[in-house]
Design an enzyme around this catalytic site. Sequence first.
Site, short mmCIF file in Angstrom:
data_model
loop_
_atom_site.label_atom_id
_atom_site.label_comp_id
_atom_site.label_asym_id
_atom_site.label_seq_id
_atom_site.Cartn_x
_atom_site.Cartn_y
_atom_site.Cartn_z
N GLU A 153 0.81 -1.24 0.00
CA GLU A 153 0.00 0.00 0.00
C GLU A 153 0.83 1.28 0.00
O GLU A 153 0.56 2.21 0.76
CB GLU A 153 -0.96 -0.01 1.20
CG GLU A 153 -1.96 -1.16 1.15
CD GLU A 153 -2.77 -1.32 2.43
OE1 GLU A 153 -2.86 -0.36 3.21
OE2 GLU A 153 -3.32 -2.41 2.64
N ASN A 203 2.21 -5.31 -3.14
CA ASN A 203 0.82 -5.60 -2.77
C ASN A 203 0.04 -4.30 -2.58
O ASN A 203 0.55 -3.35 -1.96
CB ASN A 203 0.82 -6.39 -1.45
CG ASN A 203 -0.52 -7.02 -1.13
OD1 ASN A 203 -1.12 -7.68 -1.96
ND2 ASN A 203 -0.99 -6.83 0.09
N HIS A 239 -10.43 -6.54 -1.34
CA HIS A 239 -11.44 -6.31 -0.31
C HIS A 239 -12.62 -5.65 -1.01
O HIS A 239 -12.53 -4.49 -1.42
CB HIS A 239 -10.91 -5.39 0.79
CG HIS A 239 -9.79 -5.99 1.58
ND1 HIS A 239 -10.00 -7.00 2.51
CD2 HIS A 239 -8.46 -5.75 1.59
CE1 HIS A 239 -8.84 -7.34 3.06
NE2 HIS A 239 -7.89 -6.61 2.51
#
Length: 357
Positions: A153, A203, A239
Amino acid sequence: MKCRALIFAVATAAFCLGFGSAVPEQSLREAAQGSGLLIGTAVRPAQFSEAAYASTLAREFNLLEPEDALKWEVVHPEPQSFDFSQGDQVVDFAFRHGMSVRGHTLVWHRQNPKWLTEGNYTSAELAEILEKHIKTVVGHYRGKIFAWDVVNEAFDELHPGTLRSTIWRDQPGIGLAGNGNSYIERCFRWAHEADPHALLFYNEAEAEVVNRKSDAIYAMVLDFRQRGVPIDGVGLQMHIANLHADVASISANIKRFTALGVQVHITEMDVALPVDADRNPSQADLQRQADIYGQIAAACLSHAGCAAIQTWGFTDKYSWMGSHSKQTQGAALLFDRSYRAKPAYEALRDALEEGRR
Ligand code: G3I
């Protein structure tokens, strides 16, 4: 539940019709065997002593990732000490059950210990600390953890396409503030030195579809590949909120990344549902959730370079979502709070049985 075994034997038919136990006829890991896809989940080692948790995990998955156990605040609680006890439990469980392990995560802006975030280090000191952290942690698991989320992130939500302001980048940064993604490159090189055989991933959240954030990651990965920076994959967290997934765009995104020669792993999938005061979702939403799990799995399977699907936990009994949504969202995973398989489980297994097309 599909009952393909019916054509093979009467005894199996009796089982499928409900005369046997409620255990599904094929587990996820068995269903994934034909395609070679890894099917994984995030885990909390504190729950390994719970029989239903451990047996479901061992039966269904062939890939594990510690949900929190390898984050800085756990693994590097003091400047001079590392604590691998939780991470080692995950690796041990995986080894005993023939599973692979992903490592999460070496560099993030959250779950860092105060000694680090409030240490007022200079850039040179921070570089030394980060290099030591990466080399110690990756080195400890050399040959045991096959893939690492090296950086997590790093791109900003509010200013898509730009890097997030963090201690790693510019507070004080590791000597490369204002120089694009150079700190990320250094992290990948350090990790590669510590374990040349580990697959190294970038990621990210909210970069599943083609958008400005995934465009920026694409540009970084392209640049890294062209210059020989050791990056092997991109993790798309997945998500999913509001029961909305633009599957066509997700598939196009996977396609363009895998065309660069890197793998894609779906690393943190869950599909949040609105829940009532008893934390239960509606039947209609459970079916919509199942459709999304099935569609995303099919999209991954349609690209040879999409090599793993991992959910962020597997039972609604233990999920980050409730505590992070004041209990208004939940029921996001494959098994309910009593470890019963949900429609999402069956949709995912159907897609895995279908395999790569
Ligand atoms: O460590 C304390 C513990 O001492 C205390 O007793 C306990 C009481 O609640 O809290 C513990 O800290 C919690 C920590 O997880 C470890 O369990 C935090 O409150 C909690 O906020 C933290 O949440 C984690 C979250 O990352 C932090 O941002 C979730 O478990 C974890 O699922 C979540 O995972 C992230 C991925 O790493 C990256 N992508 C997004 C994903 C979901 O947010």
